[in-house]
Design a protein around this motif. Structure first.
Motif, PDB file in Angstrom:
ATOM      1  N   ARG A  64      -0.455  84.882 -24.632  1.00 26.57           N
ATOM      2  CA  ARG A  64      -0.290  84.281 -23.583  1.00 26.57           C
ATOM      3  C   ARG A  64      -0.381  82.824 -23.506  1.00 26.57           C
ATOM      4  NH1 ARG A  64      -5.231  86.735 -20.310  1.00 26.57           N
ATOM      5  NH2 ARG A  64      -4.272  85.578 -18.895  1.00 26.57           N
ATOM      6  N   LEU A  65      -0.289  82.358 -24.415  1.00 28.41           N
ATOM      7  CA  LEU A  65      -0.569  80.635 -24.642  1.00 28.41           C
ATOM      8  C   LEU A  65       0.673  80.092 -25.046  1.00 28.41           C
ATOM      9  CD1 LEU A  65      -4.056  80.787 -26.256  1.00 28.41           C
ATOM     10  CD2 LEU A  65      -3.600  80.311 -23.909  1.00 28.41           C
ATOM     11  N   LYS A  66       1.017  78.865 -24.461  1.00 29.88           N
ATOM     12  CA  LYS A  66       2.028  78.051 -24.855  1.00 29.88           C
ATOM     13  C   LYS A  66       1.365  76.521 -25.175  1.00 29.88           C
ATOM     14  CE  LYS A  66       5.094  81.196 -24.451  1.00 29.88           C
ATOM     15  NZ  LYS A  66       5.696  81.771 -25.431  1.00 29.88           N
ATOM     16  N   PHE A  67       1.835  76.272 -26.206  1.00 27.08           N
ATOM     17  CA  PHE A  67       1.089  74.773 -26.748  1.00 27.08           C
ATOM     18  C   PHE A  67       2.002  73.583 -26.769  1.00 27.08           C
ATOM     19  CE2 PHE A  67      -1.168  78.220 -29.120  1.00 27.08           C
ATOM     20  CZ  PHE A  67      -2.338  78.034 -28.510  1.00 27.08           C
ATOM     21  N   ALA A  68       1.675  72.299 -26.430  1.00 26.73           N
ATOM     22  CA  ALA A  68       2.368  71.288 -26.281  1.00 26.73           C
ATOM     23  C   ALA A  68       1.141  70.131 -26.640  1.00 26.73           C
ATOM     24  CB  ALA A  68       3.036  71.071 -25.204  1.00 26.73           C
ATOM     25  N   THR A  69       2.076  68.863 -27.306  1.00 20.84           N
ATOM     26  CA  THR A  69       1.036  67.510 -27.348  1.00 20.84           C
ATOM     27  C   THR A  69       1.783  66.915 -26.271  1.00 20.84           C
ATOM     28  OG1 THR A  69       1.252  67.963 -29.580  1.00 20.84           O
ATOM     29  CG2 THR A  69       0.707  65.766 -29.180  1.00 20.84           C
ATOM     30  N   PRO A  70       0.482  66.276 -25.765  1.00 20.57           N
ATOM     31  CA  PRO A  70       1.067  65.147 -24.605  1.00 20.57           C
ATOM     32  C   PRO A  70       2.026  64.014 -25.001  1.00 20.57           C
ATOM     33  CG  PRO A  70      -1.379  65.365 -24.447  1.00 20.57           C
ATOM     34  CD  PRO A  70      -0.848  66.213 -25.749  1.00 20.57           C
ATOM     35  N   VAL A  71       2.940  63.769 -24.203  1.00 16.16           N
ATOM     36  CA  VAL A  71       4.055  62.963 -25.003  1.00 16.16           C
ATOM     37  C   VAL A  71       3.589  61.568 -25.303  1.00 16.16           C
ATOM     38  CG1 VAL A  71       5.907  61.600 -23.905  1.00 16.16           C
ATOM     39  CG2 VAL A  71       5.697  63.699 -23.067  1.00 16.16           C
ATOM     40  N   PHE A  72       2.470  60.808 -25.042  1.00 15.51           N
ATOM     41  CA  PHE A  72       1.856  59.879 -25.355  1.00 15.51           C
ATOM     42  C   PHE A  72       1.432  60.109 -26.867  1.00 15.51           C
ATOM     43  CE2 PHE A  72      -1.530  56.868 -26.261  1.00 15.51           C
ATOM     44  CZ  PHE A  72      -1.090  55.650 -25.824  1.00 15.51           C
ATOM     45  N   HIS A  73       0.950  60.987 -27.097  1.00 14.17           N
ATOM     46  CA  HIS A  73       0.473  61.431 -28.570  1.00 14.17           C
ATOM     47  C   HIS A  73       1.639  62.067 -29.475  1.00 14.17           C
ATOM     48  CE1 HIS A  73      -3.287  61.168 -26.277  1.00 14.17           C
ATOM     49  NE2 HIS A  73      -3.561  60.750 -27.510  1.00 14.17           N
ATOM     50  N   ALA A  74       2.642  62.535 -28.919  1.00 15.50           N
ATOM     51  CA  ALA A  74       3.435  63.428 -29.658  1.00 15.50           C
ATOM     52  C   ALA A  74       4.314  62.551 -30.560  1.00 15.50           C
ATOM     53  CB  ALA A  74       4.578  64.035 -28.767  1.00 15.50           C
ATOM     54  N   TYR A  75       4.529  61.444 -30.314  1.00 18.78           N
ATOM     55  CA  TYR A  75       5.565  60.385 -31.203  1.00 18.78           C
ATOM     56  C   TYR A  75       4.566  60.114 -32.567  1.00 18.78           C
ATOM     57  CZ  TYR A  75       8.740  60.828 -27.812  1.00 18.78           C
ATOM     58  OH  TYR A  75       9.584  61.126 -26.840  1.00 18.78           O
ATOM     59  N   GLY A  76       3.274  60.259 -32.518  1.00 23.87           N
ATOM     60  CA  GLY A  76       2.467  60.049 -33.671  1.00 23.87           C
ATOM     61  C   GLY A  76       2.465  61.106 -34.638  1.00 23.87           C
ATOM     62  N   HIS A  77       2.933  62.160 -34.289  1.00 27.61           N
ATOM     63  CA  HIS A  77       2.938  63.436 -35.207  1.00 27.61           C
ATOM     64  C   HIS A  77       4.307  63.307 -36.038  1.00 27.61           C
ATOM     65  CE1 HIS A  77      -0.114  66.166 -33.495  1.00 27.61           C
ATOM     66  NE2 HIS A  77      -0.032  65.255 -32.501  1.00 27.61           N
ATOM     67  N   GLN A  78       4.055  64.236 -37.051  1.00 29.86           N
ATOM     68  CA  GLN A  78       5.187  64.588 -37.986  1.00 29.86           C
ATOM     69  C   GLN A  78       6.335  64.975 -37.183  1.00 29.86           C
ATOM     70  OE1 GLN A  78       5.017  63.349 -41.296  1.00 29.86           O
ATOM     71  NE2 GLN A  78       3.211  62.564 -40.611  1.00 29.86           N
ATOM     72  N   TRP A  79       7.695  64.879 -37.691  1.00 30.03           N
ATOM     73  CA  TRP A  79       8.808  65.374 -36.924  1.00 30.03           C
ATOM     74  C   TRP A  79       8.873  66.733 -36.757  1.00 30.03           C
ATOM     75  CZ3 TRP A  79      12.051  64.048 -33.710  1.00 30.03           C
ATOM     76  CH2 TRP A  79      13.351  64.646 -33.472  1.00 30.03           C
ATOM     77  N   PRO A  80       8.364  67.636 -37.554  1.00 33.69           N
ATOM     78  CA  PRO A  80       8.538  69.233 -37.601  1.00 33.69           C
ATOM     79  C   PRO A  80       7.454  69.567 -36.298  1.00 33.69           C
ATOM     80  CG  PRO A  80       8.454  68.900 -39.829  1.00 33.69           C
ATOM     81  CD  PRO A  80       8.118  67.474 -39.123  1.00 33.69           C
TER      82      PRO A  80
END
Length: 138
Positions: free
Chosen positions: A103-119
């Motif tokens: 039932r869950l979908k996950f996402a990183t807030p946009v501000f933090h997303a670009y600090g993550h690895q490409w995958p």
């Protein structure tokens, strides 16, 4: 897209480094972390002041469990979290909220997303996931 453990480890390591820096510069403050659950319209559902101990993932897990217990089982719920890649991996690894995972979908807030690895960006960036529309999670 399956995100491998080594990629998630690099995301988590960069987050922990930043967290250590924030703790050093915020040692004079009594509140080390706040977590807020809001609806799609930014209305506050729950607000937790994590106090002097700082951010712990079990606060988010408790909020997920509480919210899903209040909603019909047919509802799918999206969650944003700074290092959701690591949280998602831990939930699967330790079988936390296992019945709720479909039932869950996950996402990183946009501000933090670009600090993550490409995958991780491909898997968890809300703009790359049509289920989140144009929500930025901020």
């Amino acid at each position: 897209l399956t995100v491998t453990n080594d990629v998630i480890d690099r995301c988590e390591d960069s987050y922990l480094t930043a967290k250590d820096y924030r703790i050093r510069i915020s040692k004079d403050y009594s509140d080390k972390g706040l977590i807020v659950m809001v609806c799609r319209h930014d209305n506050v559902i729950w607000f937790i002041n994590m106090g002097p101990n700082g951010e712990k993932r079990y606060f988010m897990l408790a909020m997920m469990q509480k919210l899903l217990g209040e909603l019909p089982e047919s509802f799918t719920v999206g969650f944003f979290y700074d290092v959701i890649c690591a949280m998602h991996r831990e939930m699967e690894r330790w079988q936390l909220l296992l019945k709720c995972l479909p039932r869950l979908k996950f996402a990183t807030p946009v501000f933090h997303a670009y600090g993550h690895q490409w995958p991780c960006q491909l898997s968890y960036h809300p703009y790359k996931n049509p289920e989140f529309g144009h929500t930025d999670g901020e």
